[in-house]
Design a protein around this motif. Structure first.
Motif, PDB file in Angstrom:
ATOM      1  N   ARG A   1      -1.687   1.047   1.018  1.00  0.00           N
ATOM      2  CA  ARG A   1      -1.718  -0.315   1.827  1.00  0.00           C
ATOM      3  C   ARG A   1      -1.788  -0.233   3.379  1.00  0.00           C
ATOM      4  O   ARG A   1      -1.579  -1.355   3.733  1.00  0.00           O
ATOM      5  CB  ARG A   1      -0.292  -1.044   1.318  1.00  0.00           C
ATOM      6  CG  ARG A   1      -0.390  -1.352  -0.242  1.00  0.00           C
ATOM      7  CD  ARG A   1       0.726  -1.961  -0.791  1.00  0.00           C
ATOM      8  NE  ARG A   1       0.834  -3.396  -0.171  1.00  0.00           N
ATOM      9  CZ  ARG A   1       1.951  -4.213  -0.479  1.00  0.00           C
ATOM     10  NH1 ARG A   1       2.800  -3.827  -1.216  1.00  0.00           N
ATOM     11  NH2 ARG A   1       2.022  -5.422   0.086  1.00  0.00           N
TER      12      ARG A   1
ATOM     13  N   THR B   1       2.392  -8.711  -2.035  1.00  0.00           N
ATOM     14  CA  THR B   1       1.305  -8.382  -1.374  1.00  0.00           C
ATOM     15  C   THR B   1       0.743  -9.896  -0.838  1.00  0.00           C
ATOM     16  O   THR B   1       1.321 -10.996  -1.313  1.00  0.00           O
ATOM     17  CB  THR B   1      -0.019  -8.090  -2.273  1.00  0.00           C
ATOM     18  OG1 THR B   1      -0.353  -9.003  -3.138  1.00  0.00           O
ATOM     19  CG2 THR B   1       0.421  -6.779  -2.920  1.00  0.00           C
TER      20      THR B   1
ATOM     21  N   VAL C   1     -11.371  -7.103   3.475  1.00  0.00           N
ATOM     22  CA  VAL C   1     -10.290  -6.850   2.550  1.00  0.00           C
ATOM     23  C   VAL C   1     -10.238  -8.194   1.633  1.00  0.00           C
ATOM     24  O   VAL C   1     -10.460  -9.250   1.978  1.00  0.00           O
ATOM     25  CB  VAL C   1      -8.754  -6.671   3.143  1.00  0.00           C
ATOM     26  CG1 VAL C   1      -7.919  -6.241   1.995  1.00  0.00           C
ATOM     27  CG2 VAL C   1      -9.094  -5.545   3.977  1.00  0.00           C
TER      28      VAL C   1
ATOM     29  N   GLU D   1      -7.913  -1.379  -3.661  1.00  0.00           N
ATOM     30  CA  GLU D   1      -8.388  -2.734  -3.044  1.00  0.00           C
ATOM     31  C   GLU D   1      -7.924  -3.355  -1.711  1.00  0.00           C
ATOM     32  O   GLU D   1      -8.273  -4.409  -1.431  1.00  0.00           O
ATOM     33  CB  GLU D   1      -8.818  -3.757  -4.070  1.00  0.00           C
ATOM     34  CG  GLU D   1      -7.585  -4.608  -4.594  1.00  0.00           C
ATOM     35  CD  GLU D   1      -8.250  -5.699  -5.242  1.00  0.00           C
ATOM     36  OE1 GLU D   1      -9.529  -6.305  -5.244  1.00  0.00           O
ATOM     37  OE2 GLU D   1      -7.615  -6.144  -6.244  1.00  0.00           O
ATOM     38  N   TYR D   2      -6.648  -2.973  -1.593  1.00  0.00           N
ATOM     39  CA  TYR D   2      -5.851  -3.369  -0.180  1.00  0.00           C
ATOM     40  C   TYR D   2      -6.477  -2.931   0.961  1.00  0.00           C
ATOM     41  O   TYR D   2      -5.834  -3.373   2.004  1.00  0.00           O
ATOM     42  CB  TYR D   2      -4.368  -3.270  -0.468  1.00  0.00           C
ATOM     43  CG  TYR D   2      -3.797  -3.978  -1.710  1.00  0.00           C
ATOM     44  CD1 TYR D   2      -3.673  -5.139  -1.755  1.00  0.00           C
ATOM     45  CD2 TYR D   2      -3.593  -3.172  -2.889  1.00  0.00           C
ATOM     46  CE1 TYR D   2      -3.148  -5.823  -3.081  1.00  0.00           C
ATOM     47  CE2 TYR D   2      -3.090  -3.765  -4.082  1.00  0.00           C
ATOM     48  CZ  TYR D   2      -3.117  -5.280  -4.062  1.00  0.00           C
ATOM     49  OH  TYR D   2      -2.752  -5.655  -5.312  1.00  0.00           O
TER      50      TYR D   2
ATOM     51  N   LYS E   1      -8.372  -7.727   8.394  1.00  0.00           N
ATOM     52  CA  LYS E   1      -7.139  -7.579   8.961  1.00  0.00           C
ATOM     53  C   LYS E   1      -7.031  -7.123  10.330  1.00  0.00           C
ATOM     54  O   LYS E   1      -7.850  -6.122  10.756  1.00  0.00           O
ATOM     55  CB  LYS E   1      -6.266  -6.801   8.026  1.00  0.00           C
ATOM     56  CG  LYS E   1      -5.778  -7.604   6.926  1.00  0.00           C
ATOM     57  CD  LYS E   1      -5.225  -7.095   5.780  1.00  0.00           C
ATOM     58  CE  LYS E   1      -3.671  -6.435   6.207  1.00  0.00           C
ATOM     59  NZ  LYS E   1      -2.928  -5.766   4.785  1.00  0.00           N
TER      60      LYS E   1
ATOM     61  N   THR F   1      -1.789 -11.249  -1.519  1.00  0.00           N
ATOM     62  CA  THR F   1      -2.651 -11.798  -2.485  1.00  0.00           C
ATOM     63  C   THR F   1      -2.148 -12.601  -3.460  1.00  0.00           C
ATOM     64  O   THR F   1      -1.050 -12.648  -3.691  1.00  0.00           O
ATOM     65  CB  THR F   1      -3.468 -10.673  -3.245  1.00  0.00           C
ATOM     66  OG1 THR F   1      -2.657  -9.865  -3.927  1.00  0.00           O
ATOM     67  CG2 THR F   1      -4.049  -9.337  -2.326  1.00  0.00           C
TER      68      THR F   1
ATOM     69  N   SER G   1      -8.829 -11.029  -0.606  1.00  0.00           N
ATOM     70  CA  SER G   1      -7.496 -12.003  -0.302  1.00  0.00           C
ATOM     71  C   SER G   1      -7.187 -12.370  -1.881  1.00  0.00           C
ATOM     72  O   SER G   1      -5.836 -11.822  -2.279  1.00  0.00           O
ATOM     73  CB  SER G   1      -7.712 -13.376   0.503  1.00  0.00           C
ATOM     74  OG  SER G   1      -6.760 -14.041   0.404  1.00  0.00           O
TER      75      SER G   1
END
Lengths: 322, 321
Positions: A262, A94, B84, A297-298, B94, A96, B86
């Protein structure tokens, strides 16, 4: 009956001013402008908002959205004895990052980590709230200085106490997340024993094991031997698991992660339902779920809602077809 | 020449420019006013780089926000998503690919011309690579990740060719996402290759936060002349990797930690450069910060760059002696 669930995380902000109150509260807390209690008030209000939102959208088993978690690793490691928290590391594939735990001694459970959030969520939720705990293998693998069979066993004992505390608080559904298993060619040695330790205090709660960010075809049969009631599968990034699932007789429920968590492109709920129905002779669907492929949460909040609508509609279509 | 100094891309924006960008978003000032201030701070950064003796310059990206959103906003076929997360308490928007990608007109060329017009030293053309554009966007249009990456490659290639036509001798195409999925490295190579194929310029790719152990030495297949890696932040573990399997391209070696407020001392930086010289000869080694400096204050960025050039000079003198 097939039910709709989520995998764990849920977007904690949206694009509105009010929708970003937790973000502002954290920033103000970091500057010392508000108290710990004021931050907690903001956290609880968002936990309760996301759990209500899930139930309004038709989710049968919701989660607290993990809205107070920095990440799935440090949220647990910071409150266990035996870890220090170090710098940021990329979380799987990801974009993140998680604060990497480093093992510095014997791991021990000091006290409840997730119980307060679970209670806050359950108090506001019309539907059952599933507790989510990061699994011992993933926590060990993604930490520095702490992988291997003994580390997994020690973590299983410590996290098993968290499971026990959640069940004692009233949780009827407990989910263990093991995304690191998707990189395994074989079930890690000793994992079955670790799973027993982890679930020793589960009582009569329904337990599930979730893997995501990839497939588990090489270890699917082994996963079906483990003492979990439900196996959660990412069938989007891990679409290769679909073929493997057709070759086994699943003796337990499956959470079909068929809705891509995603990407914003929306699935057709009828198509998702057809895919689930294709496993009628392989999987006991009455004990199964329709789910996103991983935590939501993506996605931006609005898209997460639309994805939940898709999986709720798919679950309904499966029920009607049966 | 050996041990050229350069920068990865972004420099901090001065307070007046940050304020102007906020005013522009609120509609309080127009694009012309904002561009005028952007040119002022770009010119100041060009002057500074010349003064302290950096060899290959960047324009500092004073007119850009996010490295992916900036390009996406200037392409057809994209929209921008809601917020979103990070990590921690950071959020971003995005790009969403919703239609066939197209580049209606050059995006960075006018800024590059402006910057190059201020100096005799080479100014790098700076682009975000096709694989990263794909990986950091949502894709609602193309049937696969590969199709989406190759569609981005087509428009990034147009921009790269326009930069070269305008006179750019060095083009950097950043791929910070390149090491996130080791099984997709061949796709990075293919998409980046579409951009660099027959491009009449020195080509560089920059990446960071990587798990290089898993993609090295395969990473040497990247179709560029130079790979720019962050090293001071991830420790010097990579050097051990390069000792086992030689690094065969030019290496731009990050010797400045862009995430720390603390300015490196000259001896610290010298030591890092000497470490790199153990695995790459000086004629193939460039020296730069780990990543863009935009998150530092302007003063921290200037001090860090000064320390970098001073250390390079010291190492170079010793090599010549």
């Amino acid at each position: 009956m097939v039910r709709a669930t989520v995998v764990g995380s849920y977007p904690r902000v949206d694009d509105s001013f009010d929708g970003q109150r937790l973000r502002r509260a954290i920033a103000r807390r970091e500057k010392g402008e508000i108290s710990r209690e004021e931050l907690r008030t903001a956290e609880v209000s968002v936990v309760q908002e996301v759990v209500r939102e899930q139930s309004e959208l038709g989710v049968d088993v919701a989660t607290d959205g993990q809205v107070t978690w920095h990440d799935a690793l440090s949220h647990f490691a910071a409150k266990l004895d035996g870890f220090e928290i170090t710098g940021l590391v990329r979380y799987f594939d990801t974009n993140t990052y998680y604060r990497q735990p480093r093992r510095i001694g014997s791991v021990r459970w000091r006290g409840a980590i997730t119980v307060d959030d679970w209670k806050a969520a359950a108090a506001a939720s019309p539907v059952p709230v599933k507790a989510v705990v990061t699994g011992p293998y993933t926590l060990a693998e993604l930490s520095a200085n702490g992988s291997g069979r003994d580390a997994v066993r020690e973590l299983a004992v410590a996290l098993g106490q968290e499971v026990r505390a959640l069940v004692a608080a009233g949780a009827r559904h407990v989910q263990i997340d093991e995304p690191a298993l998707v990189h395994s060619k074989a079930l890690p040695r000793g994992y079955a024993e670790a799973a027993d330790l982890l679930l020793a205090g589960k009582g009569s709660a329904e337990t599930s094991l979730f893997t995501y960010f990839g497939g588990v075809a090489p270890i699917l049969r082994d996963l079906l031997e483990l003492p979990f009631d439900v196996l959660g599968l990412d069938l989007v990034q891990g679409s290769d698991t679909l073929a493997a699932l057709r070759t086994v007789d699943a003796n337990r429920g499956v959470a079909f992660g068929l809705v891509d968590a995603r990407n914003t492109k929306l699935e057709d709920s009828r198509r998702v339902a057809e895919q689930v129905l294709g496993f009628e002779d392989r999987v006991p669907l009455e004990r199964s779920y329709v789910a996103p492929s991983n935590g939501l949460e993506y996605l931006p909040r609005g898209k997460a809602r639309e994805k939940v609508r898709v999986l709720v509609a798919a679950a309904k279509a499966v029920r009607e077809a049966l | 020449m050996a041990l050229e100094t350069t920068s990865v891309g972004s420099f901090p924006k001065p307070a007046y420019l940050k304020k102007a960008r906020t005013q522009f978003e609120k509609g309080e000032i127009g694009a012309r006013e904002l561009d005028e201030l952007g040119r002022r701070s770009t010119a100041a950064w060009i002057r500074f780089q010349e003064e302290i003796g950096i060899d290959v310059l960047v324009d500092g990206e004073q007119y850009r926000g996010d490295m992916v959103a900036y390009f996406a906003e200037n392409l057809e076929g994209t929209t921008i998503s809601g917020l979103v997360r990070s990590y921690g308490n950071r959020y971003y928007k995005k790009p969403v690919v919703v239609d066939e990608l197209a580049r209606p007109e050059p995006i960075t060329v006018a800024w590059w011309r402006f910057a190059q017009g201020l100096t005799d030293r080479p100014v790098k053309g700076m682009l975000t690579g096709p694989y990263t554009m794909m990986d950091w966007s949502f894709n609602e249009y193309y049937p696969s990740r590969e199709d989406c990456a190759l569609a981005f490659a087509k428009v990034v290639r147009q921009e790269a060719r326009d930069l070269v036509a305008a006179g750019a001798k060095v083009v950097q195409i950043d791929e910070p996402a390149l090491s996130t999925r080791e099984d997709e490295l061949p796709l990075v190579v293919k998409a980046l290759g579409e951009v660099t194929r027959d491009l009449d310029a020195k080509t560089i790719t920059h990446t960071c936060y990587g798990n290089y152990e898993r993609i090295y030495p395969a990473m040497l297949d990247l179709p560029v002349d130079q790979i720019d890696l962050e090293m001071s932040n991830s420790g010097l573990d990579l050097l051990a990797l390069f000792r086992k399997h030689p690094f065969t391209k030019e290496l731009a070696f990050g010797v400045i930690d862009v995430h720390s407020h603390v300015v490196e001392t000259k001896p610290q930086v010298e030591e890092r450069i000497r470490g790199a010289l153990e695995v790459v000869p000086p004629e193939r080694l460039w020296v730069d910060p780990d990543c863009g400096l935009k998150t530092r204050t302007p003063e921290e960025a200037r001090d860090k760059l000064r320390a970098m050039v001073a250390a390079r000079n010291a190492v170079r003198e010793r090599l010549q002696a």
